[in-house]
Write a protein that holds these residues in place. Structure first.
Motif: not given
Length: 200
Positions: A136-165
């Motif tokens: 943050n503040g160098t190669s990415s936005y200084d205020g941070g980034r977001y990721i959109d997720l959906r509630i999974p059926q189980g207790n695991t969730i795919e977390l893909d930072f390649n989709k952070s915006y």
């Protein structure tokens, strides 16, 4: 005559090809992001920036930054007022805590659920993941980034930072964007997803 027909066919083919410009981006997600930003009906860009916009700048896709996280739900969490860049408040609650490993290190992030958003049919299972990191503040936005997720059926969730915006306020200060809670700071460089935007 045959030469003339062939010439006309080539001319038509070239014209059609030039009219259909290939969307830039390494994958479908990046291509859609670029398409949305070029679309004046969807783009958060200011009019002067939209005129010269070609594409967003992304880190190269890296599978290291796509991990499986354990979701520990927090059903008793209370609604609170999350601050935004314009001073307005958004009702959010911590839906759960994501625990994951990245580059042989353990991390956790709070994932949020918005009171207003879940009233909409298309977003009733939507989760909001804002985060800060050492880019943050160098190669990415200084205020941070977001990721959109959906509630999974189980207790695991795919977390893909390649989709952070970036939040829309990174492009246009008319937008009111949730401020990333300091508790969602990752002491690591997340060199994935959308890079900082250079304004014109």
């Amino acid at each position: 005559m045959r030469f003339l027909i062939t010439f006309l066919f080539v001319l038509i083919f070239v014209s059609c090809t030039q009219g259909k410009q290939k969307l830039s981006g390494e994958n479908e997600w990046q291509q859609k992001m670029n398409a949305d930003f070029k679309d004046a009906t969807k783009s958060p860009l200011k009019a002067k920036d939209l005129k010269v916009f070609k594409r967003l700048d992304f880190f190269s896709i890296d599978s290291i930054f796509a991990v499986e996280a354990i979701l520990n739900r927090t059903p008793e969490s209370e609604w609170f007022n999350m601050k935004t860049t314009t001073g307005t408040l958004r009702k959010e609650r911590i839906y759960g805590i994501l625990n994951f490993e990245l580059k042989d290190r353990k991390f956790q992030l709070n994932v949020y659920q918005g009171e207003e958003v879940i009233q909409e049919e298309d977003y009733k299972d939507y989760l909001f993941l804002p985060f800060l990191d050492n880019t943050n503040g160098t190669s990415s936005y200084d205020g941070g980034r977001y990721i959109d997720l959906r509630i999974p059926q189980g207790n695991t969730i795919e977390l893909d930072f390649n989709k952070s915006y970036n939040p829309y306020c990174a492009y246009n200060d008319k937008y009111s964007c949730p401020i990333v809670p300091r508790s969602n700071y990752l002491d690591i460089k997340i060199e994935a997803g959308t890079k900082n935007y250079i304004k014109h």
